[in-house]
Design a protein around this motif. Structure first.
Motif, PDB file in Angstrom:
ATOM      1  N   GLY A  98       0.816  -1.206   0.000  1.00 57.23           N
ATOM      2  CA  GLY A  98       0.000   0.000   0.000  1.00 57.23           C
ATOM      3  C   GLY A  98       0.847   1.252   0.000  1.00 57.23           C
ATOM      4  N   ALA A  99       0.193   2.392   0.200  1.00 52.25           N
ATOM      5  CA  ALA A  99       0.870   3.692   0.229  1.00 52.25           C
ATOM      6  C   ALA A  99       1.219   4.039   1.681  1.00 52.25           C
ATOM      7  N   PHE A 100       2.498   4.212   1.944  1.00 58.82           N
ATOM      8  CA  PHE A 100       2.965   4.485   3.303  1.00 58.82           C
ATOM      9  C   PHE A 100       3.313   5.960   3.458  1.00 58.82           C
ATOM     10  N   LYS A 101       2.987   6.489   4.612  1.00 59.92           N
ATOM     11  CA  LYS A 101       3.328   7.854   4.991  1.00 59.92           C
ATOM     12  C   LYS A 101       4.448   7.773   6.037  1.00 59.92           C
ATOM     13  N   GLN A 102       5.627   8.244   5.667  1.00 58.79           N
ATOM     14  CA  GLN A 102       6.800   8.113   6.533  1.00 58.79           C
ATOM     15  C   GLN A 102       7.121   9.442   7.210  1.00 58.79           C
ATOM     16  N   GLN A 103       7.378   9.351   8.533  1.00 57.94           N
ATOM     17  CA  GLN A 103       7.807  10.503   9.327  1.00 57.94           C
ATOM     18  C   GLN A 103       9.086  10.093  10.056  1.00 57.94           C
ATOM     19  N   THR A 104      10.151  10.854   9.856  1.00 58.81           N
ATOM     20  CA  THR A 104      11.408  10.585  10.555  1.00 58.81           C
ATOM     21  C   THR A 104      11.859  11.847  11.277  1.00 58.81           C
ATOM     22  N   VAL A 105      12.113  11.708  12.572  1.00 59.18           N
ATOM     23  CA  VAL A 105      12.624  12.826  13.359  1.00 59.18           C
ATOM     24  C   VAL A 105      14.047  12.471  13.786  1.00 59.18           C
ATOM     25  N   VAL A 106      14.999  13.319  13.405  1.00 54.45           N
ATOM     26  CA  VAL A 106      16.393  13.149  13.824  1.00 54.45           C
ATOM     27  C   VAL A 106      16.711  14.275  14.799  1.00 54.45           C
ATOM     28  N   ALA A 107      17.127  13.918  16.007  1.00 52.95           N
ATOM     29  CA  ALA A 107      17.398  14.922  17.037  1.00 52.95           C
ATOM     30  C   ALA A 107      18.753  14.653  17.683  1.00 52.95           C
ATOM     31  N   ARG A 108      19.416  15.738  18.075  1.00 58.66           N
ATOM     32  CA  ARG A 108      20.686  15.602  18.801  1.00 58.66           C
ATOM     33  C   ARG A 108      20.587  16.328  20.135  1.00 58.66           C
ATOM     34  N   VAL A 109      20.982  15.634  21.195  1.00 59.51           N
ATOM     35  CA  VAL A 109      21.084  16.257  22.503  1.00 59.51           C
ATOM     36  C   VAL A 109      22.489  15.945  23.024  1.00 59.51           C
TER      37      VAL A 109
END
Length: 280
Positions: free
Chosen positions: A202-213
């Motif tokens: 199917g059609a996928f909705k991708q969300q990627t959060v890259v964070a640095r602490v």
């Protein structure tokens, strides 16, 4: 006086002259020989003329190259020494919102050093019968860097990896409609990358959060799809959920190190950790 007597007298005079000449030469040799030590003495005295108060000239070993040793280079110690448990960085409430049918499905990724890298993933499949199913997949990866005299300060290494991670996420094969924007409130810096990905399911909705602490990079992946005729989830809703979860994961990193009031005492010689295990 007879001729013989005169001849002998002349011979004696010649012998006396020869002795005098030899004696003269000998005196000159002795005088010169006596003068030689004086020359060396004078030369010896003049060699110390550059020193004051009779101090001797410095020896070669203490004057020129190599006598002083430069201190070993140092780098700023890493702020965070450890990582939280990867499958415990998100609360049950948050997991219930993102993966409602997969709260207990958390699967920890393999790692030979959980203080440097760790990951956990969850899968949720909500079966709606003939209407199809809603699929969700969530993953959190944690990567901690250590200061090293060769690679530099830990936070600088983390910053470089953060930048590369964002770039790699934007360049995923098959990604369509790629967008990215900064995210505030998730560590020192964070970026949200969104795109559409078409798969056979199917059609996928991708969300990627890259964070640095500090010296830790958190990568949170969250995607959803409507399968078997179910409608595609709203990308905006998925993004809001991913951003909330990423902030929670970053807070978990800080909380795990809250008892460490002082950073590690010295820069480690161990190599920088490798990238976390790829998603299965």
């Amino acid at each position: 006086m007879s001729e013989g007597t005169m001849q002998r007298a002349d011979q004696r005079d010649d012998q006396r002259d020869q002795r005098d000449r030899r004696a003269g030469r000998l005196r000159r040799v002795l005088v010169c020989a006596a003068a030689v030590p004086a020359v060396f003495v004078a030369a010896g005295c003049s060699s110390d003329s550059g020193s004051q108060d009779g101090a001797s000239a410095p020896s070669p070993s203490s004057s020129a190259s190599g006598s002083s040793v430069s201190p070993s280079p140092t780098v700023q110690a890493a702020a965070y020494r450890k990582l939280p448990e990867s499958c415990a960085v998100l609360s049950k409430k948050t997991l219930g919102e993102l993966v409602p049918k997969g709260i207990a499905s958390g699967k920890e990724g393999g790692s030979n050093d959980t203080t440097s890298r760790a990951s956990c993933s969850w899968t949720s499949l909500a079966d709606n019968g003939v209407k199809g199913s809603q699929f969700r997949w969530l993953s959190v990866s944690l990567l901690r860097f250590e200061s090293d005299t060769h690679r530099g300060a830990a936070d600088k290494q983390a910053q470089e990896y953060y930048t590369k991670q964002v770039q790699d996420t934007k360049a995923v094969d098959g990604a369509k409609n790629v967008t990215s924007q900064p995210l505030a409130g998730a560590g020192d810096e964070a970026t949200v990358v969104r795109y559409d990905l078409k798969k056979k399911e199917g059609a996928f909705k991708q969300q990627t959060v890259v964070a640095r602490v500090e010296n830790v990079v958190v990568t949170l992946d969250y995607n959803g799809a409507g399968l078997a005729g179910e409608k595609t989830p709203d990308a905006g809703d998925l993004a809001k959920s991913a951003e909330k979860a990423a902030k929670e994961a970053v807070a978990a990193v800080s909380s795990a190190n809250s008892g460490d009031n002082a950073p590690s005492a010295s820069a480690s010689k161990s190599p920088s950790p490798s990238e976390p295990a790829k998603k299965s």
